[in-house]
Design a protein around this motif. Structure first.
Motif, PDB file in Angstrom:
ATOM      1  N   GLY A 140      33.561  87.070  64.907  1.00  0.00           N
ATOM      2  CA  GLY A 140      34.372  85.908  64.556  1.00  0.00           C
ATOM      3  C   GLY A 140      33.541  84.638  64.455  1.00  0.00           C
ATOM      4  N   ALA A 141      32.624  84.445  65.396  1.00  0.00           N
ATOM      5  CA  ALA A 141      31.757  83.268  65.338  1.00  0.00           C
ATOM      6  C   ALA A 141      30.861  83.307  64.106  1.00  0.00           C
ATOM      7  N   ARG A 142      30.333  84.488  63.806  1.00  0.00           N
ATOM      8  CA  ARG A 142      29.471  84.621  62.621  1.00  0.00           C
ATOM      9  C   ARG A 142      30.243  84.309  61.341  1.00  0.00           C
ATOM     10  N   LEU A 143      31.484  84.767  61.240  1.00  0.00           N
ATOM     11  CA  LEU A 143      32.285  84.488  60.051  1.00  0.00           C
ATOM     12  C   LEU A 143      32.513  82.984  59.881  1.00  0.00           C
ATOM     13  N   ALA A 144      32.604  82.276  61.008  1.00  0.00           N
ATOM     14  CA  ALA A 144      32.828  80.834  60.958  1.00  0.00           C
ATOM     15  C   ALA A 144      31.539  80.036  60.792  1.00  0.00           C
ATOM     16  N   GLY A 145      30.376  80.689  61.000  1.00  0.00           N
ATOM     17  CA  GLY A 145      29.104  79.977  60.960  1.00  0.00           C
ATOM     18  C   GLY A 145      28.771  79.255  62.250  1.00  0.00           C
ATOM     19  N   ALA A 146      29.500  79.577  63.320  1.00  0.00           N
ATOM     20  CA  ALA A 146      29.254  78.953  64.626  1.00  0.00           C
ATOM     21  C   ALA A 146      28.221  79.753  65.409  1.00  0.00           C
ATOM     22  N   SER A 147      27.740  79.172  66.487  1.00  0.00           N
ATOM     23  CA  SER A 147      26.787  79.833  67.371  1.00  0.00           C
ATOM     24  C   SER A 147      27.517  80.503  68.525  1.00  0.00           C
ATOM     25  N   VAL A 148      26.874  81.512  69.109  1.00  0.00           N
ATOM     26  CA  VAL A 148      27.456  82.259  70.220  1.00  0.00           C
ATOM     27  C   VAL A 148      26.597  82.086  71.455  1.00  0.00           C
ATOM     28  N   ALA A 193      26.473  83.926  75.020  1.00  0.00           N
ATOM     29  CA  ALA A 193      26.986  85.030  75.839  1.00  0.00           C
ATOM     30  C   ALA A 193      26.568  84.788  77.284  1.00  0.00           C
ATOM     31  N   SER A 194      27.527  84.373  78.102  1.00  0.00           N
ATOM     32  CA  SER A 194      27.218  84.033  79.491  1.00  0.00           C
ATOM     33  C   SER A 194      28.479  84.138  80.335  1.00  0.00           C
ATOM     34  N   ASP A 195      28.297  84.578  81.567  1.00  0.00           N
ATOM     35  CA  ASP A 195      29.414  84.599  82.515  1.00  0.00           C
ATOM     36  C   ASP A 195      29.456  83.329  83.353  1.00  0.00           C
ATOM     37  N   PRO A 201      31.933  86.409  77.151  1.00  0.00           N
ATOM     38  CA  PRO A 201      31.321  87.084  78.303  1.00  0.00           C
ATOM     39  C   PRO A 201      29.968  87.698  77.947  1.00  0.00           C
ATOM     40  N   GLU A 202      29.148  87.872  78.976  1.00  0.00           N
ATOM     41  CA  GLU A 202      27.824  88.466  78.777  1.00  0.00           C
ATOM     42  C   GLU A 202      27.943  89.878  78.206  1.00  0.00           C
ATOM     43  N   LEU A 203      28.911  90.641  78.688  1.00  0.00           N
ATOM     44  CA  LEU A 203      29.266  91.942  78.126  1.00  0.00           C
ATOM     45  C   LEU A 203      30.620  91.780  77.455  1.00  0.00           C
ATOM     46  N   GLY A 241      26.252 101.345  76.514  1.00  0.00           N
ATOM     47  CA  GLY A 241      26.652 100.017  76.939  1.00  0.00           C
ATOM     48  C   GLY A 241      26.012  98.881  76.185  1.00  0.00           C
ATOM     49  N   GLU A 242      24.849  99.107  75.583  1.00  0.00           N
ATOM     50  CA  GLU A 242      24.158  98.055  74.857  1.00  0.00           C
ATOM     51  C   GLU A 242      24.933  97.603  73.618  1.00  0.00           C
ATOM     52  N   LEU A 243      25.892  98.389  73.172  1.00  0.00           N
ATOM     53  CA  LEU A 243      26.748  97.974  72.067  1.00  0.00           C
ATOM     54  C   LEU A 243      27.531  96.713  72.421  1.00  0.00           C
ATOM     55  N   TYR A 244      27.670  96.435  73.701  1.00  0.00           N
ATOM     56  CA  TYR A 244      28.475  95.309  74.171  1.00  0.00           C
ATOM     57  C   TYR A 244      27.615  94.160  74.682  1.00  0.00           C
ATOM     58  N   GLY A 245      26.305  94.283  74.541  1.00  0.00           N
ATOM     59  CA  GLY A 245      25.402  93.232  74.963  1.00  0.00           C
ATOM     60  C   GLY A 245      24.211  93.805  75.706  1.00  0.00           C
ATOM     61  N   PRO A 246      23.084  93.082  75.713  1.00  0.00           N
ATOM     62  CA  PRO A 246      21.867  93.585  76.373  1.00  0.00           C
ATOM     63  C   PRO A 246      22.075  93.927  77.844  1.00  0.00           C
ATOM     64  N   ALA A 247      23.010  93.279  78.508  1.00  0.00           N
ATOM     65  CA  ALA A 247      23.235  93.551  79.927  1.00  0.00           C
ATOM     66  C   ALA A 247      23.821  94.941  80.164  1.00  0.00           C
ATOM     67  N   GLY A 248      24.240  95.607  79.094  1.00  0.00           N
ATOM     68  CA  GLY A 248      24.796  96.950  79.231  1.00  0.00           C
ATOM     69  C   GLY A 248      23.801  98.063  79.025  1.00  0.00           C
TER      70      GLY A 248
END
Length: 370
Positions: free
Chosen positions: A126-134, A136-138, A116-118, A332-339
């Motif tokens: 989790g994605a960073r630990l795996a080396g995957a990309s993220v 963030a979108s609704d 989710p965006e937020l 709220g920014e701790l959960y994403g720029p939309a916050g």
């Protein structure tokens, strides 16, 4: 570059200056930031833990049959979700599971995880630990190679609830692409103005759990954050793969905690009592913030209010609450720029501290905060 250096600063370390300022209040801080339970662990759960405490041998990674049956029974009774006890897997706290799920599913460079965006920050970790990309979108994307989709209803941080139709669309989209849908349902029992539905409900997944996982926690329902008690269930093939990996990695819930968790899932009375505590605290804080000029968005369910102040962004609003009211909240920014305009306000404080927060908000409203 070390692994740790690839990770962002730990969420709660970022608000340490706010915590320090809130602590300077003459009557002490009111901590409405993290959402950690403060009420007692119910006696029946503690009794079950104690009764199982003579546990010298290794417990089963898969969990005891009693625990798995209790989890399946609770899902059926409380949420209308049919699962086999054989498809229930206990986890050592859902945060651990969320952080390591991309690794356990085999995600890596070139793979995309949709969240989710937020969002709860641990999805990204989790994605960073795996080396995957993220991503963030609704909205559901087009051509990206999405292999894992996180949904979270009720939402942390917003308290928003996704309707069954939306979840159904996500599940169908993911199945077309061979992606796994993982649903964080840790707040599903705390619907206030809306009724949350599980991704495993027949109205969402057409009676098939293929490609779908649901994650559940007892931290909030039963005050068991300190026990690290949760479970995952859903697609039998996925659960079997996760079990095989967790056996190899020693990701095992302690036996006494398994017994305590089974007792908790088999009893509704203590959960109803705790829910009423949170409902009362929510009522007090909702009125106090509204009277102080804040706007509450979403917040239909869960343990948080998602609030904005008309004159401040998230960091300056949190600074104002901490410095002038001794109230600690999460920007709220701790959960994403939309916050960036919101703060997250937890309901997890004692009745006395909730009342203190309300009184301080009234003082701020009549003084410098208008």
């Amino acid at each position: 570059m070390t692994l740790a250096s690839r990770l962002p600063a730990f969420t709660w370390d970022r608000i340490a200056p706010l915590r320090e300022k809130a602590g300077l209040h003459p009557d002490g801080a009111v901590d409405l930031s993290m959402g950690t339970p403060v009420d007692p662990v119910p006696g029946l759960i503690r009794d079950a833990l104690a009764a199982a405490s003579d546990a010298p041998g290794y417990p089963a990674t898969w969990g005891t049959p009693r625990l798995r049956s209790a989890a399946a029974g609770w899902l059926a009774r409380a949420h209308g979700v049919p699962v086999s006890p054989d498809d229930v897997l206990p986890v050592v706290g859902t945060k651990e599971f969320i952080a390591w799920l991309p690794v356990m599913l085999g995600l890596g460079p070139g793979d995309v995880m949709l969240q989710p965006e937020l969002a709860y920050p641990t999805y990204d970790i989790g994605a960073r630990l795996a080396g995957a990309s993220v991503l963030a979108s609704d909205s559901l994307p087009g051509a990206e190679r999405v292999r894992l989709v996180w949904v979270n209803s009720p939402s942390n941080p917003t308290g928003g609830v996704l309707p069954a139709g939306h979840l159904r669309t996500v599940v169908a989209w993911a199945r077309e692409r061979g992606a796994v849908v993982a649903s964080d349902e840790c707040y599903i029992s705390l619907g206030w103005d809306a009724a949350p539905v599980s991704v495993l409900h027949p109205s969402v997944c057409d009676g098939s759990h293929e490609g779908v996982l649901a994650v559940h926690s007892l931290s909030k329902r039963s005050n068991l954050a300190g026990y690290r008690a949760g479970f995952v269930t859903g697609d039998p093939a996925l659960v079997a793969d996760l079990l095989a990996i967790r056996k190899q990695a020693g990701m095992i819930m302690p036996g006494p905690v398994q017994a305590a968790m089974a007792a908790a899932l088999s009893d509704e009375a203590h959960a109803a009592e705790q829910r009423e505590r949170y409902a009362a605290r929510r009522s007090v804080l909702l009125a106090a913030f509204a009277e102080a000029g804040w706007v509450i968005d979403h917040s239909e369910a869960g343990l948080y209010l998602w609030a904005t102040h008309p004159a401040h962004d998230c960091w300056s609003a949190a600074e104002l609450l901490a410095a002038e009211g001794g109230i600690l909240v999460a920007p709220g920014e701790l959960y994403g720029p939309a916050g960036k305009r919101h703060v997250r306000v937890a309901l997890t404080a004692t009745d006395e501290r909730i009342a203190a927060a309300a009184a301080r908000l009234r003082e701020l409203r009549s003084g410098s905060m208008g």
